[in-house]
Write a protein that holds these residues in place. Structure first.
Motif, short mmCIF file in Angstrom:
data_model
loop_
_atom_site.label_atom_id
_atom_site.label_comp_id
_atom_site.label_asym_id
_atom_site.label_seq_id
_atom_site.Cartn_x
_atom_site.Cartn_y
_atom_site.Cartn_z
N ASP A 199 49.17 37.41 50.71
CA ASP A 199 48.73 38.69 50.14
C ASP A 199 47.38 38.54 49.44
OD1 ASP A 199 49.21 41.54 49.58
OD2 ASP A 199 49.18 40.83 47.51
N VAL A 200 47.19 37.45 48.73
CA VAL A 200 45.90 37.24 48.06
C VAL A 200 44.80 37.08 49.11
CG1 VAL A 200 44.57 35.62 46.64
CG2 VAL A 200 46.86 36.34 45.92
N GLU A 201 45.08 36.38 50.20
CA GLU A 201 44.10 36.24 51.27
C GLU A 201 43.76 37.61 51.86
OE1 GLU A 201 45.75 33.35 53.95
OE2 GLU A 201 45.68 31.77 52.42
N ARG A 202 44.78 38.45 52.08
CA ARG A 202 44.55 39.81 52.59
C ARG A 202 43.65 40.58 51.64
NH1 ARG A 202 45.36 44.26 50.35
NH2 ARG A 202 46.82 43.33 48.89
N MET A 203 43.97 40.49 50.35
CA MET A 203 43.21 41.22 49.34
C MET A 203 41.75 40.77 49.32
SD MET A 203 43.98 41.39 45.26
CE MET A 203 43.39 39.71 45.00
N THR A 204 41.53 39.46 49.28
CA THR A 204 40.15 38.96 49.20
C THR A 204 39.39 39.19 50.51
OG1 THR A 204 40.89 36.71 49.71
CG2 THR A 204 40.64 37.28 47.39
N ASP A 205 40.07 39.07 51.66
CA ASP A 205 39.42 39.35 52.95
C ASP A 205 38.94 40.80 53.01
OD1 ASP A 205 39.84 36.75 53.75
OD2 ASP A 205 41.48 37.23 55.14
N ALA A 206 39.68 41.71 52.35
CA ALA A 206 39.29 43.12 52.34
C ALA A 206 38.22 43.40 51.29
CB ALA A 206 40.52 43.99 52.08
N GLY A 207 37.89 42.40 50.48
CA GLY A 207 36.91 42.59 49.42
C GLY A 207 37.49 43.26 48.19
N ASN A 208 38.81 43.28 48.09
CA ASN A 208 39.48 43.90 46.96
C ASN A 208 39.73 42.90 45.85
OD1 ASN A 208 39.52 46.10 48.64
ND2 ASN A 208 41.73 46.04 49.01
N GLU A 209 40.05 43.41 44.67
CA GLU A 209 40.41 42.55 43.56
C GLU A 209 41.51 43.21 42.73
OE1 GLU A 209 37.47 41.95 40.46
OE2 GLU A 209 36.53 43.85 40.96
N GLU A 237 55.09 41.42 32.83
CA GLU A 237 53.92 41.59 33.68
C GLU A 237 53.24 42.90 33.32
OE1 GLU A 237 54.46 41.81 37.97
OE2 GLU A 237 52.64 40.64 38.15
N PRO A 238 52.01 42.83 32.80
CA PRO A 238 51.29 44.05 32.42
C PRO A 238 50.95 44.92 33.64
CG PRO A 238 50.25 42.10 31.48
CD PRO A 238 51.25 41.63 32.49
N ALA A 239 50.63 46.15 33.37
CA ALA A 239 50.18 47.05 34.43
C ALA A 239 48.95 46.45 35.11
CB ALA A 239 49.84 48.41 33.85
N SER A 240 48.80 46.72 36.40
CA SER A 240 47.65 46.19 37.14
C SER A 240 47.21 47.19 38.20
CB SER A 240 47.99 44.85 37.78
OG SER A 240 49.02 45.00 38.73
N GLN A 241 46.00 46.98 38.68
CA GLN A 241 45.43 47.82 39.73
C GLN A 241 44.74 46.93 40.75
OE1 GLN A 241 42.63 50.15 37.48
NE2 GLN A 241 44.11 51.80 37.18
N GLU A 242 44.85 47.32 42.00
CA GLU A 242 44.03 46.71 43.04
C GLU A 242 42.94 47.71 43.37
OE1 GLU A 242 44.13 45.21 47.68
OE2 GLU A 242 46.01 45.13 46.53
N VAL A 243 41.69 47.24 43.33
CA VAL A 243 40.55 48.11 43.62
C VAL A 243 39.71 47.50 44.74
CG1 VAL A 243 40.46 49.10 41.29
CG2 VAL A 243 39.12 47.05 41.82
N ASP A 244 39.01 48.37 45.46
CA ASP A 244 38.14 47.88 46.52
C ASP A 244 36.78 47.51 45.95
OD1 ASP A 244 36.64 50.26 46.25
OD2 ASP A 244 37.42 51.15 48.09
N GLU A 245 35.84 47.13 46.84
CA GLU A 245 34.51 46.67 46.42
C GLU A 245 33.73 47.70 45.60
OE1 GLU A 245 33.14 45.76 50.39
OE2 GLU A 245 33.25 43.61 49.95
#
Length: 191
Positions: free
Chosen positions: A105-115, A145-153
């Motif tokens: 999943d982390v690889e997918r996220m970073t490959d998409a340029g997300n964080e 686990e605190p709230a989190s967000q995945e955002v794009d570039e």
């Protein structure tokens, strides 16, 4: 999907009976559970700081098992915050499905340029148990686990999670170092 939601989804999908080594179900506990009063891996100011291995991880013991599980969760926060899976992979057994899914999943996220944006997981308690002398262990952690967000570039929201409190059960082995064999999760008692 944010780290919190992925943690819950991945861990609840794990079946504790499928990954616990056979010795764990038949061997008597060789010592009383060891509870770490203060988790050995203190939360950092930021999830982007590389986690430090606690000294307690240097021995095959109940304390070492709880320290290893605690450190592993520090690498979880670090991995999602930075995209660096190396510390996570170092502890992950080749057969750990939960571990592989998180790294993928982390690889997918970073490959998409997300964080992923959010604070590091806090370990509220960690208890280790030696199942078979110097070989098989378990650890139970209560985490917040605190709230989190995945955002794009561009900073656009891809997904988010409210976070929560979870109980994590680890199956660990020792062979000149710690290996996380599998992890299972449920809502923490009282959550």
């Amino acid at each position: 999907m944010p780290a919190a939601a992925l943690l819950l989804a991945a861990l609840t999908a794990c079946s504790p009976g499928t990954t616990t080594p056979p010795a764990a179900t038949t061997a008597a506990t060789s010592q009383a559970p060891a509870e770490t009063a203060t988790p050995s891996a203190e939360p950092t100011d930021s999830a982007t700081a590389p986690p430090e291995r606690p000294d307690a991880m240097s021995t095959p013991s109940a304390d070492g098992a709880s320290a290893a599980a605690n450190y592993f969760m520090s690498t979880y926060s670090y991995m999602y915050a930075t995209g660096d899976t190396e510390p996570w992979d170092e502890l992950s057994s080749d057969t750990c499905e939960f571990c592989a899914r998180r790294a993928t999943d982390v690889e997918r996220m970073t490959d998409a340029g997300n964080e992923t944006l959010g604070d590091a997981i806090t370990v509220e308690s960690a208890v280790g148990v030696e199942i078979a002398d110097d070989e098989w262990f378990s650890a139970t952690l209560i985490i917040d686990e605190p709230a989190s967000q995945e955002v794009d570039e561009k900073g656009k929201l891809v997904s988010e999670s409210d976070g929560g409190r979870y109980e994590l059960y680890f199956a660990l082995s020792w062979n000149a170092g710690w290996r996380v064999e599998e992890v299972d999760v449920s809502a923490a008692p009282g959550s």
